[in-house]
Scaffold this motif. Structure first.
Motif: not given
Lengths: 290, 350, 268
Positions: A1-2, B43, B47, B79, B81, B83, B85-86, B146-147, C157, C159-161, C163, C166-167
């Motif tokens: 669901m991502s 997930t 979210q 969070i 992720f 991946s 998400a760096l 980072r989180a 990607n 999820s980078v955004e 992230a 969320s920060l």
């Protein structure tokens, strides 16, 4: 669901509005004005009169000069498109079979001209064709391919060859893209089943790259039909096509309404052909190539 | 009082129900796993806590304040992720410092905190590296640092270990658990790997098709699965059709040629469930399940037997403790302690 | 990978000669020492390159083209980046129609665009001005700027955004610190491709350019219409050299195949 789209962003209209306003103001309105213009009246001494008449359209409809001109435009476009397909598709296939460094180098050599000014490229053909003793004729005669010089300059043949050269990268690119989707093992599979090289090309490769050839053909055709600089330089003042005729009406004769009618007709014809052939291709190949 | 509370949370995407009636309260410092197959809504639940998806109905509270009315950027959650998400255009240090910078923390203080965070995840000296020059495990650690550096109220982990190879995953599990214990950060982990969930969590929320199947400690969910789904998802299990009926004036559990003392309850068809490692081989007796060994697979520290019994196929796992084991084709009797057996009424396997 | 046979290699050689011949001829003739069109058989000379200096029309036209390309590509990006982000990320009614509209300058023949703009700008009272040229070229290059930005935004990607959010990053910080840096290669390439398109365009521009705002291709075209002499070949050789340099630069930043891929889907 991502894959669920995050909902907490500002509405896209905020992002879209600037570009949308720009396009309404500077694309849609001018196009509408041009269509309007094609219905206006023009007189040698009176200039443009903002009235609604069908005179320009009637003139194009009834005058054989315009029939001949549009026929020539599309004849040249079809011939140039066929030439690019016949040469460009095999070349893309050969290119795809090359080894690593050569592949990249030749791709650059063949696609690079796409970004070089059309005027410079057409100038090259004018130099090659130039008159009875042009370089092209000399070369062809020296290898014994022809006995007497072929007239290239100011002929349809010359325009077709030069246009095919100008548009060739689009065809190679389109077929190249289709080839990238072909499984590289598929030729080996066909070979293992006993197919010879020609059979492989005809039965295995060609059907798979056909959508690429066709969509490349649409691009090349629409660009050729509306080409301006190449027919103007190689075709000269007498061999008129739609774009050069419209240019003449606008900047020499100053009959803007008639020029606008020619341009609108050209636009409509191209849009009609492109959209309908796209639809046909998509219907034909939709299931097999998703 | 609950630290993080999800109350009757629902999420629909058009006609599709992603999460249905999700209620969970997480205690401060607790490590909770949302476990289930892909598409079970875990997930999406994460979210919704993070704020990237809005629930269709229900409420989410953190320390009593309404989380849904808080923007994702202001929720103060850490969070990690799947991946990672760096930020690929920033070094490890810059990645870790980003959240501190957003909180307006001065450069000097930032540097100290970043150094500590790098040390915490065992990456001293890697601060100036760009993510693409780091291994998967190192990127994972940077993402964790980072989180955590922003001292989040809740740490959300979205399948954080699924991109690592098996050996590294085990090491990271241990390390993750240690870091979480030391910091006492309330943590919600999303995973489809039941061993990971059992290794890390205080409690597991097993989900299927958008619904909660069971909430419990790892032992509870494993030993006393609340549904067929849970028992099958958390490791292998044997299931035999059986019946409870009155025989000789007493309630008996009857399966195959066995007739056991049945627990209290109404008569009717039931399913007997028993974990493979709880099953033993015995000399033929009247009250054991008769069968034959179909295949015997040696797996190092244990043997795996596939048997064909009078009640259908069964799997038996025996420790490799040096004792002789039955051969393939041998006739055997399967036996287990009554306490290790579960009974499920037919039709209640949702 | 299987090798090409001799027939294929002969075909390939002829094809490459066909593709390069006109370009090579232009560059060779540019070096002729003669006063007329001819291949430099009696040695090379730079006289026709020096001759450019005494034709200020070409020098002026070059600067007009340079500024026009740079400015219109940059302005196009200001409109294209937000539009690309919106199209890449949201499913909304009319999304396909909107992308079709934004890519329509690719499908509309340039002669039609030229006529439409000529009429429009004349009515608006800014016919023949540099401003009019810039507006027209913004539209012209918009699809190229949009395509490459769109490709970069789609490939990003998400999820980078997430992230970054969320920060604690707000929307402007998110764009400036994370989104823009990540799509920057696409944006820069989009600018470069747009620049080349603008720099080379002749068909539309010829309707709009007035003396003083003539671009280099327009000047060259008008010159060739009158007569073809070695001067225009040396100018062309310069244009070819500049384009080649830009091409190599583009290849280094982004990979030419990706840039040209954005070029090919013209009919969509």
């Amino acid at each position: 669901m991502s894959a669920a789209a995050p909902a907490r962003y500002p509405v896209p209209w905020k992002l879209l509005l600037p570009a949308l306003m720009l396009f309404i103001a500077v694309v849609l309105i001018p196009l509408a004005m041009t269509i309007m213009l094609s219905f206006h009246k023009w007189g040698q001494y009176t200039g443009i009169e903002p009235v609604f008449i069908l005179e320009n359209w009637r003139e194009i409809w009834s005058d054989s000069y315009f029939h001949e001109m549009f026929l020539r435009t599309f004849r040249i476009a079809v011939a140039a498109t066929l030439l690019t397909a016949i040469c460009g598709a095999p070349e893309a296939y050969i290119l795809n079979r090359m080894r690593a460094p050569w592949k990249g180098i030749f791709l650059l050599i063949i696609l690079g001209p796409l970004l070089i000014s059309v005027v410079a490229r057409t100038l090259g053909w004018a130099l090659l064709f130039g008159g009875q003793n042009g370089i092209a004729n000399k070369a062809l005669m020296s290898i014994g391919l022809i006995d007497t010089p072929i007239p290239f300059m100011f002929t349809e043949t010359g325009v077709i060859i030069a246009l095919a050269h100008v548009m060739m990268p689009f065809m190679v690119l389109s077929v190249w893209a289709a080839l990238q989707r072909v499984d590289p093992q598929i030729e080996n599979a066909a070979m293992s089943l006993g197919a010879g090289p020609l059979t492989i090309i005809r039965r295995i490769i060609l059907p798979q790259i056909m959508p690429g050839i066709l969509s490349g053909g649409i691009i090349v055709f629409s660009l050729c039909a509306s080409a301006f600089a190449t027919p103007a330089i190689i075709g000269g003042r007498r061999l008129k096509v739609a774009a050069t005729l419209a240019y003449d009406e606008f900047l020499n004769t100053l009959n803007w309404p008639l020029g606008a009618a020619v341009a609108v007709l050209l636009l409509m014809a191209i849009v009609l052909i492109v959209v309908s052939s796209n639809a046909l291709i998509e219907r034909r190949y939709a299931e097999a190539f998703r | 009082m609950a630290f993080l509370a999800l109350d009757h949370v629902n999420k629909r995407f058009g006609d599709h129900i992603a999460v249905e009636d999700f209620t969970l309260s997480v205690k401060k410092g607790e490590f909770i796993s949302l476990l289930g197959p892909s598409g079970c809504g875990k997930t999406t639940t994460l979210q919704m806590i993070a704020g990237f998806v809005d629930p269709t109905a229900g409420s989410i509270h953190l320390e009593g304040r309404d989380l849904l009315s808080t923007k994702p950027a202001q929720r103060g959650l850490g969070i990690v992720f799947q991946s990672y998400a760096l930020f690929p255009h920033m070094t490890a240090s810059e990645n870790i410092a980003f959240g501190l910078e957003m909180r307006g923390i001065a450069r000097a203080e930032r540097e100290g905190k970043v150094r500590d965070a790098l040390a915490m995840v065992g990456l001293d000296g890697y601060g100036d590296r760009y993510p693409r020059r780091m291994s998967g495990g190192q990127q994972q650690r940077v993402a964790l640092a980072r989180a955590l550096v922003i001292k989040p109220d809740v740490l959300l982990l979205d399948e954080p270990l699924s991109n690592l190879d098996a050996k590294l995953r085990e090491d990271m599990q241990i390390e993750l658990r240690q870091i979480q214990r030391n910091l006492g950060t309330t943590t919600v982990l999303v995973t489809h790997d039941q061993t990971e969930a059992m290794a890390l969590s205080d409690r597991i929320v097993v989900m299927s098709k958008g619904r909660i199947e069971q909430i419990g400690t790892p032992q509870e969910t494993y030993e006393r699965p609340a549904s067929a789904f849970v028992s099958q998802f958390l490791g292998k299990t044997n299931e035999f059709p059986a019946e409870i009926r009155l025989s000789d004036g007493a309630q008996k559990l009857i399966f195959g040629s066995c007739e056991w003392q049945a627990p209290a309850g109404p008569s009717g068809p039931v399913t007997v469930t028993v974990r493979p490692e709880k099953v033993g081989f015995a000399s033929p007796k009247s009250d054991s399940l008769k069968g034959r060994v179909v295949s015997r697979i040696f797996q190092g520290n244990h043997w795996l037997f596939q048997c064909e019994t009078e009640c259908g196929p069964a799997i038996v796992v025996r420790q490799n403790n040096g004792e002789p084991q039955p051969e393939e084709g041998e006739t055997v009797s399967l036996i287990w302690r009554k306490d290790d057996m579960g009974l499920r009424r037919a039709g209640e396997s949702r | 990978m299987s090798k090409n046979g001799p027939v294929a290699l002969i075909f390939h050689t002829l094809f490459v000669i066909f593709m390069l011949a006109p370009i090579v001829v232009v560059c060779l003739v540019a070096f002729t020492p003669e006063g007329f069109l001819s291949l430099p058989v009696n040695g090379f000379s730079l006289r026709w390159f020096r001759a450019i200096a005494s034709y200020p029309e070409f020098i002026n036209a070059f600067w007009v083209s340079l500024w026009l390309g740079a400015a219109s590509s940059l302005i196009a990006l200001f409109f294209a980046i937000p539009a690309a982000l919106a199209i890449a990320r949201y499913q909304f009614p009319g999304r396909d129609a909107l992308s079709a509209l934004f890519l329509s300058p690719l499908m509309i023949p340039h002669v039609v665009l030229g006529i439409a703009f000529l009429r429009f700008f004349t009515q608006a009272g800014i016919g023949g001005t540099f401003t009019a040229l810039i507006i027209a070229h913004v539209i012209l290059v918009f699809p190229f700027a949009l395509r490459l930005t769109l490709a970069a935004a789609t490939g990003m990607n998400r999820s980078v955004e997430m992230a970054a959010i969320s920060l604690g990053a707000g929307s402007w910080t998110l764009f400036r610190r994370v989104t823009l840096p990540l799509i920057l290669p696409g944006v820069v390439s989009g600018w470069a491709l747009a620049f080349i398109q603008s720099f080379d365009e002749v068909t539309m521009t010829i309707f709009l350019a007035a003396p003083g705002t003539e671009t280099l291709p327009v000047r060259m075209f008008l010159y060739v219409q009158d007569n073809i002499d070695p001067l225009v070949t040396s100018v062309s050789a310069c244009v070819i050299a500049i384009t080649m340099a830009a091409l190599i630069l583009l290849d280094r930043i982004y990979g030419l195949d990706r840039v040209l891929a954005g070029h090919s889907d013209r009919s969509r």
